[in-house]
Structures are given as structure tokens and as C-alpha cells.
Design a protein around this motif. Structure first.
Motif, PDB file in Angstrom:
ATOM      1  N   TRP A  13       0.840  -1.204   0.000  1.00  0.00           N
ATOM      2  CA  TRP A  13       0.000   0.000   0.000  1.00  0.00           C
ATOM      3  C   TRP A  13       0.874   1.253   0.000  1.00  0.00           C
ATOM      4  O   TRP A  13       0.543   2.249  -0.637  1.00  0.00           O
ATOM      5  CB  TRP A  13      -0.965  -0.023   1.198  1.00  0.00           C
ATOM      6  CG  TRP A  13      -2.139  -0.939   0.977  1.00  0.00           C
ATOM      7  CD1 TRP A  13      -2.362  -1.726  -0.121  1.00  0.00           C
ATOM      8  CD2 TRP A  13      -3.247  -1.155   1.850  1.00  0.00           C
ATOM      9  NE1 TRP A  13      -3.546  -2.413   0.034  1.00  0.00           N
ATOM     10  CE2 TRP A  13      -4.105  -2.093   1.227  1.00  0.00           C
ATOM     11  CE3 TRP A  13      -3.614  -0.658   3.109  1.00  0.00           C
ATOM     12  CZ2 TRP A  13      -5.301  -2.533   1.826  1.00  0.00           C
ATOM     13  CZ3 TRP A  13      -4.804  -1.088   3.694  1.00  0.00           C
ATOM     14  CH2 TRP A  13      -5.634  -2.031   3.057  1.00  0.00           C
ATOM     15  N   ASP A  14       1.995   1.196   0.721  1.00  0.00           N
ATOM     16  CA  ASP A  14       2.895   2.353   0.734  1.00  0.00           C
ATOM     17  C   ASP A  14       3.441   2.646  -0.663  1.00  0.00           C
ATOM     18  O   ASP A  14       3.865   3.772  -0.941  1.00  0.00           O
ATOM     19  CB  ASP A  14       4.062   2.104   1.693  1.00  0.00           C
ATOM     20  CG  ASP A  14       3.641   2.272   3.155  1.00  0.00           C
ATOM     21  OD1 ASP A  14       2.571   2.871   3.400  1.00  0.00           O
ATOM     22  OD2 ASP A  14       4.379   1.814   4.047  1.00  0.00           O
ATOM     23  N   LEU A  15       3.451   1.633  -1.528  1.00  0.00           N
ATOM     24  CA  LEU A  15       3.892   1.830  -2.912  1.00  0.00           C
ATOM     25  C   LEU A  15       2.709   2.099  -3.853  1.00  0.00           C
ATOM     26  O   LEU A  15       2.880   2.167  -5.068  1.00  0.00           O
ATOM     27  CB  LEU A  15       4.640   0.581  -3.412  1.00  0.00           C
ATOM     28  CG  LEU A  15       5.901   0.155  -2.643  1.00  0.00           C
ATOM     29  CD1 LEU A  15       6.417  -1.173  -3.175  1.00  0.00           C
ATOM     30  CD2 LEU A  15       6.987   1.226  -2.758  1.00  0.00           C
ATOM     31  N   GLY A  16       1.499   2.199  -3.297  1.00  0.00           N
ATOM     32  CA  GLY A  16       0.319   2.398  -4.138  1.00  0.00           C
ATOM     33  C   GLY A  16      -0.038   1.136  -4.905  1.00  0.00           C
ATOM     34  O   GLY A  16      -0.579   1.185  -5.999  1.00  0.00           O
TER      35      GLY A  16
END
Lengths: 604, 604
Positions: free
Chosen positions: A466-469
Motif C-alpha cells: 500500500w505504501d507503494l500504491g
């Protein structure tokens, strides 16, 4: 591929049968009487009628039209297989494509009738159809299997030998399990319980069979009251020891095919004063109709599901041992393939064969727990890819091979995924691989208060992606059976709320997979999957804390790890896991493998 | 403290009234007609009858017995205040202590009657009582306020001036809001909506008042149909501009006290063809009885709750500005107290006064948003501690002071907690403080797919404490009103599933607090609380991702931070936050404060 002319002929015959039965629309799903994950030949009516061979699909035939609904995995294949059959492809989940209840609502006229074999449709889906058509005065005819009359060479109904699981292997007798089930029935004020989920029945009656591919189950039903217990089995399955063990547990054996008259008689005899409990998600619409016609019943999870999911200490001991052996096989496989890819010409299929053979070498091996997924390069992006001998990619000294596999053993059912670097890979692949491994380890390292469910924990596994989208569309984890189905509930690791899926607290003794992934269509796929055991960590003033312990001990490919992307603690977690792998697995490896393992589990 | 003899006399008078009304048990809760968080003097019947002054308590009086139920915060105080009154203390949540429905079920006889004022009991609790007593043939008499007749000097019913919120402050006219509410009513197939939650009503009608302490609300009801909208206000509250603004929005004003006959007439006139929607958690049992007696109604969340929680861009602009001013005040307070504690003699109370005065200096200031919590040492372990002038601890040059405070401003409602190191503290305190700060920042730094609720995210805030085998009993976060209640729903950050509390997706424009803590009874308490704004981060193939942005910019005390306990990324998050604090706040500080702020927001 079935001849297209033949398919058109079959559809004509079905339409004749529909006319005779007074049915305007006929629905053919892909399911058996128990909503099993796999269906045997007998239940492949949809394939027989449409020629479409994918594992997921539902056919709707009207007097003039025919449509097949399937999901994104099968769009290309379905187009090919449905060409020239007159069957229209409905691409599920695509914008503007109605689902079947909506399609029927839009297309059926007042007073028409919808037919299907109520035994192969779940109560839940049947009710959806009822709701969709409730305003239309459409009659639902669910008593007839219209395909049977036109299917001359229909495969036989599955009927394998019943095997009894000795108490030494599961730690609990049938009588003990029945007592637990009855206790739960009492708590939920049910005086009878109907079970049609096959793995629940196998668990409850300490039986196993081979009626469904990869799932060691028997076609069966169960009916439990406060005093009596009945198991419904096919005569052909019965062994002398089945009779003895059921007799010993005070369980009545009845014929599998007598379930409907049995239930009717039970209700008519007025023995049903109390509430009958049944489970919408697994009970067929045909059964549901009987319950509602006769009885005082309530929909709800069967207590067998949760009881089965919490393994006994006896089971856990076997499981830990068999996961060790399974991990050794997978580790040996990784050692072999990383070298062999440079020396031999390999394919996805031959790699899978090699791994399956390593598992076969384990004395307790019975079968694989699902078809081994060996997916090279862009195939890795397909979650359920299955290579076959004639249609599989050759492996090259580049990119990654995703291998998801497991075994059925005397002593447990396994499930493990590793993505293996075969040669040069891009920095982006490494970053994605590192995020996946970090997520897997973050979830595995969680400590949490008792009462948490997978919905509370999923963000740990997904966070690095999620931190990388990025995200993966499937759940992060599922329960795992014991010498049973590799997918079982009620626990799961999944953040999204789903009304149909009950949310289960993670209990000590449950198993759960931990399998985040990256799936980039047409490019590559990455998945790292361990199976975790839920344990109590600590009881103190603040409450009861739980943690996971790894059951899987297979190295994670450091060739794709970017240590700088991980925090110190995350690197420590990886190093600690690799140390455990080394210490646990090394003694069972050859000297050469040991040297290799030491290298590939080095500290980062 | 009220004279004990007086209390006994009042109970005797109540029992006489009970006998006259034919009531065997009488229940006196602590609530107003709208289930508000605070109750004004008029509604303090329980205190009047029992002498117990705590904020939470329910009194049950029978012909022979009287019992008071309260929670752990008030056990010591209640024992003192109830001594010699003949009222028995029931310690809620303690082992073996029945709750009120269970107590009544155990003690009431067949055919007896239970009385209470149905206007001060929620529909949800009333139904619990009905359920508990359903098997006992107990009559529920909920139409009479028996206390009123014996309470000679009862305080007046609250009735403050209505203020109109100009559209420039909230970005939406009443007509626009009504259109949105009606759209949601349509979606849920409701043709009428009854609202009794005061902050929802203030939001909907762009009104404010002062009828409940700290909550700028008016005693009111709302009734919305597809075509008409009614607001029920007290005549004494009405201003000319209220009349004008309601007229402009096409809203009918009715008298607050006419709500019951209005509803009866509405139902009797048969205007109620469709479904009336009402909310069990906030609507009173009295109203609920009317709905069920007359109408076609359904329980469910009022759409006003969610619409109110999603702030408009206009509101957000004001909020960001006012949080800056509020943060400056709190930062100045921290600078002052860390020095003043070494130079002056201070108490919890004088510290709170100093902070409240700093807020009062802000031109937009209206009131505090709740009583400032200034809790030194072991008082910090009490979540809702309130020091007063005559009973408060002196501050020493050691330990920590927990300050939780907020303001009501023209332009927003604030809420912030910092725990401030006043001198020497132990290594353990530092470790706990660091875990709390880490959890706060971890949640604040989350990036997550749209669709997540607080249940998915809570583990981020709790994780660092759970890893230490610690927990806090309360939720991690709540919504915050706009010039309204400091606590509002429907969103919250809380891992545990609660049937009564609906789970709300975190929507762009929502505010939520992020306040993990450590509470060690008799030792110390730590809490660090920021308010976060929910924002969209990214829309891409993987979906729509959300993130938080800080609204609070106040330094976190580095004197209690153990940098080695944090990962690199966590230290970076702290440093990044402190850099933001410095850059945002510095321009508004004195030179001396600036020097100090640079030091206390240094990199770790």
C-alpha cells in the motif's frame, strides 16, 4: 475441444427437454451437491453443454439465447471455446455486464419459469435468484436435472472407499466431537443440525475419502440431533471398519441417496419440535426448500466449521512434523532449480513435476493438495495459472518462477509459495519482491490481543505494498485443513468487510496462510506464502495476547531482496526467520545443499 | 455533599410517588432527552435522589431497596457519597455484579411494574429492558417523570439563544443539506426521517446554541419528509434571524414541546404511507413507543451522521487555520510550564487555567470543548480526571503531566493531548512514552485503500504497545465536530467489533483523533493525541488510496523519547513531524520560544 456442432446439438436437446418440462430459462452452474471447491466429471454438466472447460462458469439457456458467465482468468479461453456454439460470453465484473440475477430480471417475462437442478445451487444463490425475480411472478422449478436425460455417457457419480482416521492421528473420537458439536448447538438453541459441507463431515466422523479431486472427502450428509447422529454415505463407499467405527461412536449410517425422504419423514413425524440449524453458504437450494416447507429452521454457521479449524494438540504435533518434511522438499527443489535452469532445458511443467516427485518421496505423502502452480514470468501474474505438459513456458536464466504447491499427507495438508529468481531481474522486481517479503514477515511477527480477526491484521501484510500504491485483489490468507481441504474457514486474513463471509476470531491452534503478492498483468507475479500457527503469547493484566509461529521453513530468495528498503527490525525478522530455516532444515540436507543453504540464508 | 438525611427523605418521597403510580421499581438514569454527552442541572435527577455526583450512574429504586450502578472511575467517590443513604453501590463490570437488566430480571416478580421516564432512556436500552423482562410478565410504565413532583427547586430546562451559522462558515445551505439527506433517504427507501441527536440537528439546520455544556447545541428535534422539513425549537431560543433563515430554507418551525402530538397527528392523519427512519442509539424510548404504536418504521443510522462527519472544503479551510492557532497556544503552554515548574509553585488546576487563558486569547475562541484534563503523576492513569481548584495535585520537578484539552472556536472544534516531562522520569516511563508516540505516528503515516475503517487500522497505533504486552482499554480515535461536539461518529479507530456501533469507512474530509496511551493505575499515564484529516493520496490501477494529514502541530516531548527503540523509518516520521511543527508554528512565537522550539524539535 468438443466439436462445436456437437455442442449446438446438445443445446437443442436441452431446449427440447426444457419445453417438455415447461421451463423457459435453464441455469447450469459448476458445482456438486456440496458446493465443493472442485467438481468431478459427473458434475461437469456446464462443460458438457457449452464446451467451456474453465473451472468457473455458469450457463443460462433460454428458448432463443444462451449465455456463459465466467471471470477474468478465462475470458480468452472462453472466447475460443464458445466460438460457433451460439453461446454468448458474459465477462463477469466488467463494466456494464449484468450478473445472472440481474440478467434474468431484465430478460424474463411475467409468468415465465426458471429451471435448475436445486441440488447444485447453494441456498444463498437460490435466494438471490428468488429476490431478483420476486417482482416478476416467475416460477422457480428446481426439482429436475434436465441435463441428465440428454447426457448419454455421463461419468459415474464419484464413489471412493471410506477410510477411517484413527484417534491417534486426530486426538479426538467421533463421540468427543459430537459432544462438542451438541454443546454448541445447545448454546445457539438449535435442537438439530444439518451438515452438507464435506470436509466438516469428514472431520466430525473421522472419515476420509477421494470423491473430490485434491480434497480427501466422501459424498455425504450429516444430521445431528440432541440424542442421535446420522451419517449418509454411499453403499459403495462403506467398509467394514467404517461400520464398526460408526457403531462404536453411536452414529447411525444411512444411505446417501435417502437424505431427502429421511428429512421429510423426520419433519412429518413431528420429531422436529426445536430449531434446525443449516448453513446457507453450503447447503443446496433443494435442501433449503425442504427445510422451509416443513420445518422450524434457522440459517447460521455450522459449529463444525470452527471446531474443525481449531486443531488439537495431537494434530498440531503431526502438522509441525509434516510441514518440516514438506519444507525440506521445497528447499531441495529451490536448490535444484536455481542450478538446473543453467544446465538443462526446463519448463514450468517439468519443474512442477520435479517438485511433485520430491513430495512423493516423503513416506507420508498421499497426493498434492491442489494442482501445483509453476508460473514463469508473466504467467506468475495469473493467480491460478496451471501449466500442462503440452502448453507451458520454457524456463530461462532470467526473471522469476512462482511456485505455489502443497501436499496431502498422513499427518497434514500443506501449502507454500516461493518466487524463485532464475537469473537477471530488474530493480523494480526486487523492490516489489522485498515489499511482499516484508509484508509476509510483518504479519507473521504480529502480536495481538485475543479477539482480533483477520480484518484487524491484514494491513500488516499489505502495508508495504500500500505504501507503494499497490495491492493484490485476493485475500492475504485462509485456513488450512488437517488431511483435508487446503482452503478452509472460518478464519481468513482479509481487510474488506464481506457480508456473506463471517468474521472469525483467531483462536489458538488455528492455521492460517500468509501470502501477500504482486500481480502485474503481462509482466510478472510475486507471492511469498508461509503457513502460520496461532499461539498464545502472553497472559497479563492487559489481557491475553496471541502470536503466530511459522510452520513453513523455506528460504526466501535473497537474490531479490533490497535490504535498504527494509527497516532494521524487518531485516532482523528476515534474518531470524532464515536462521530458523537453516537450523531446522540443514540436518536433512546433503552436504552440498547445506553449504548452499548457509549461503542463501545469510544475514542481510 | 447533600445531607444524607435529605437523601433518605427524597427516596421516601419517591417511594410514595411510586406507590401512587402503581410502580414497583423505578429507574433513574443520567441522560437528557437526546442522549447528550453532558447533562444540564434539569436532568440531574439521579444526583438529586442519590447524592452521587459522578458523570455516569443509574439509580434503581424498589419499594425496599435502592441501588446505584457506576463504573470504575467512581467507585471510591460513590462509596463516600452513598454512605448512610441506604443506597447500595453496584460496581459495573466487576465479577459477579449483574447489570441492570439482569438485576431486574433476577429481582422483579411476575406481574410487577417497572417505571422510568421514557424520554431519558434510549430506545436501545429500553429494548434491552423489554427483552430481559419479556419472560416475566412485567409491565413497563414509561410515561411518567416521578421525580419532577418531589423536586421543588429543580433547575430550569436549558434554553439558550439560537445562533445561525452563516453559509460562509460551513459551505452549505440548509436547503443543500436537506437535498443530500433526502437523497440518502431515497436510497434507503425511507420517506420520513426523525432526528433527535442534537449535533446532527445543529449541522442540518446551520444552528448553534448553548443548551448542553461544551456542546454548542439547542434542545431540538427534526422531522424530514420527502417534501417538508420541520425543526422543533423552544420559543425562548428563537431569534428573528432563526425565523428568517429557516423560512429561507423552507423549514417549518414548531414548538419543541409539541413533538409528541405532532408525531401522533402525523401518523393518525395517515400521511405516513412510507417508512419512517429513526436511530435506536439516540432516539428515546418514549419516541420509539410512538413510532411502533402508530407507524411503519425502521431502525437505522440517520444519514445526517455521516454527512455531518464529512467536512466541506470551506469547513476544512477554517479547521486547518484554527488548529494552527490552537497548536500555537498548546506549544506556548508547554514552553511555559517546563520552565515555570522550576520557578513557581503550580498545581494541576493552575496549569489548566494557564492553558485555558492562552486559548481565551485567540480571537475566535468561544469556549473549551470539554473540561481541560490536567493530570499529574498517577492522576494521568485516570482517563477522565478533572482537577478542581480545591482538590488538585501540586506539580513537582519530576514525573509527567498529561494535558488533554480543546477549544470551541468560530471555525472549528479542537482536541489535543500531550504528556509533558516535568523532571526526572524512569527508563520505563520513557519506553512507554516512546511506544505511544510511535503508535501515534504509525497510524498517522498509514496509507490505505479506500474502504478501510478504523477496525482495519487500529493495530498500527496499538502495535508498539501490544509488542510490549500492553494495551489501553479505550478506542484509539473518534471523529471531531466542526464548531460542534468534540466526540462525533460514525467513524472511529477501534479494533474490536461492537454490534451496537456501526463501522464507517474513512471518507475524505473526515477528522479523526489518534490517541494511543498507557494507563498504569496508581503510577502514571501517558497519552499523545493528534487530530488527523482523511485525504485522498493516490488513484491508480490498484485502486483509490487514502492517507492522513496532521491538523495538530505541537511538539512531542523528546525528553521521554528513546530513539533506539524506534526504527529508522519511525525516527524519520518523528523528525519529519517535528520539522513540520517547527516550520508551521515558529513564525507565531516569541524569539525565546523559537529558540526553545528549535531545540525541542531537533532530529533524533
Amino acid at each position: 475441444m468438443t466439436d462445436k456442432k456437437e455442442i449446438r446439438q446438445r443445446l437443442r436437446m436441452l431446449r427440447t427437454a426444457m419445453r417438455e418440462a415447461g421451463v423457459d430459462y435453464y441455469l447450469v452452474p459448476t458445482a456438486d451437491f456440496h458446493n465443493s471447491e472442485y467438481v468431478s466429471g459427473y458434475f461437469k454438466a456446464r462443460e458438457f453443454l457449452s464446451g467451456f472447460t474453465g473451472s468457473n462458469g455458469m450457463l443460462v439457456v433460454s428458448r432463443e439465447e444462451a449465455g456463459l458467465w465466467t471471470d477474468g482468468r478465462y475470458f480468452v479461453q472462453a472466447e475460443k471455446e464458445l466460438a460457433d456454439t451460439g453461446i454468448r460470453l458474459f465477462r463477469m465484473q466488467e463494466e456494464g455486464v449484468p450478473d445472472i440475477p440481474v440478467y434474468l430480471e431484465q430478460n424474463m417475462w411475467e409468468g415465465q419459469s426458471l429451471g435448475f437442478d436445486g441440488r447444485v445451487v447453494t441456498a444463498a444463490f437460490g435466494k438471490q435468484l428468488e429476490n431478483a425475480l420476486s417482482g416478476k411472478n416467475v416460477r422457480i422449478v428446481s426439482e429436475q436435472d434436465l441435463v441428465d436425460s440428454i447426457w448419454r455417457d455421463r461419468p459415474a457419480f464419484p464413489c471412493s472407499r471410506a477410510e477411517t482416521v484413527p484417534v491417534e492421528y486426530c486426538g479426538e473420537s467421533v463421540a468427543q466431537k459430537l459432544a462438542k458439536v451438541r454443546e454448541k448447538m445447545k448454546q445457539s438453541k438449535a435442537s438439530a443440525l444439518f451438515v452438507s459441507k464435506l470436509d466438516d463431515l469428514m472431520w466430525l466422523f473421522n472419515l476420509r475419502g477421494n470423491d473430490v479431486a485434491y480434497n480427501p472427502v466422501l459424498m455425504s450428509y450429516g444430521f445431528i440431533t440432541e440424542k442421535d447422529a446420522y451419517v449418509f454415505l454411499q453403499a459403495g463407499s462403506l467398509q467394514r471398519e467404517t461400520l464398526e467405527s460408526m457403531r462404536g461412536a453411536g452414529v447411525w449410517i444411512r444411505d446417501y441417496w435417502s437424505i431427502v425422504p429421511f428429512l421429510q419423514e423426520y419433519f412429518l413425524a413431528g420429531r422436529s419440535r426445536g430449531i434446525l440449524l443449516y448453513d446457507d453458504r453450503n447447503v443446496s437450494y433443494a435442501m433449503y426448500r425442504i427445510f422451509w416447507a416443513y420445518g422450524n429452521c434457522r440459517e447460521g454457521s455450522s459449529p463444525t466449521e470452527l471446531l474443525k479449524a481449531v486443531k488439537t494438540e495431537t494434530e498440531l504435533e503431526y502438522i509441525r512434523k509434516i510441514y518440516l518434511k514438506d519444507s525440506i522438499a521445497v528447499t531441495k527443489f529451490i536448490h535444484w532449480i536455481k542450478k538446473a535452469v543453467r544446465e538443462q532445458s526446463l519448463t514450468e511443467y517439468s519443474a512442477a513435476q520435479y517438485l511433485d516427485n520430491l513430495r512423493r518421496g516423503i513416506p507420508e505423502f498421499l497426493d498434492v493438495s491442489f494442482p501445483t502452480i509453476s508460473a514463469y514470468g508473466e504467467h506468475g501474474a495469473m493467480m491460478h495459472y496451471e501449466a500442462d505438459e503440452t502448453d507451458c513456458a520454457p524456463l530461462k536464466e532470467a526473471g522469476m518462477l512462482l511456485v505455489d504447491s502443497g501436499g496431502q499427507y498422513l499427518g497434514g495438508t500443506t501449502d507454500v509459495t516461493r518466487t524463485i529468481v532464475l537469473g537477471e531481474i530488474s530493480q523494480e522486481m526486487k523492490e516489489h519482491f522485498t515489499a511482499v517479503a516484508t509484508g509476509m514477515l510483518r504479519l507473521a511477527g504480529a502480536r495481538f490481543l485475543y479477539g482480533c480477526t483477520g480484518r484487524n491484521l491484514d494491513i500488516l501484510a499489505r502495508g508495504p505494498l500500500w505504501d507503494l500504491g499497490m495491492d493484490y485483489k485476493c485475500g492475504t490468507g485462509h485456513g488450512v485443513g488437517y488431511m483435508l481441504n487446503v482452503h478452509e474457514g472460518p478464519q481468513s486474513i482479509q481487510w474488506r468487510y464481506r457480508k456473506q463471509i463471517p468474521e472469525a476470531v483467531l483462536e489458538e491452534g488455528m492455521l492460517v496462510t500468509d501470502e501477500p503478492g504482486v500481480y502485474l498483468e503481462g509482466r510478472y507475479g510475486i507471492r511469498t506464502e508461509n503457513v502460520l500457527e496461532v499461539k498464545e503469547w502472553l497472559q497479563c493484566d492487559s489481557g491475553r495476547f496471541m502470536e503466530f509461529s511459522h510452520l513453513t521453513y523455506v528460504p526466501i530468495d535473497l537474490d531479490a531482496i533490497v535490504p535498504e528498503q527494509m527497516s532494521e527490525k524487518e531485516r532482523e525478522a528476515l534474518n531470524r526467520y532464515h536462521r530458523q530455516v537453516r537450523e531446522t532444515i540443514s540436518p536433512y540436507l546433503t552436504e552440498e545443499e547445506q553449504v548452499w543453504l548457509t549461503e542463501v540464508t545469510r544475514e542481510v
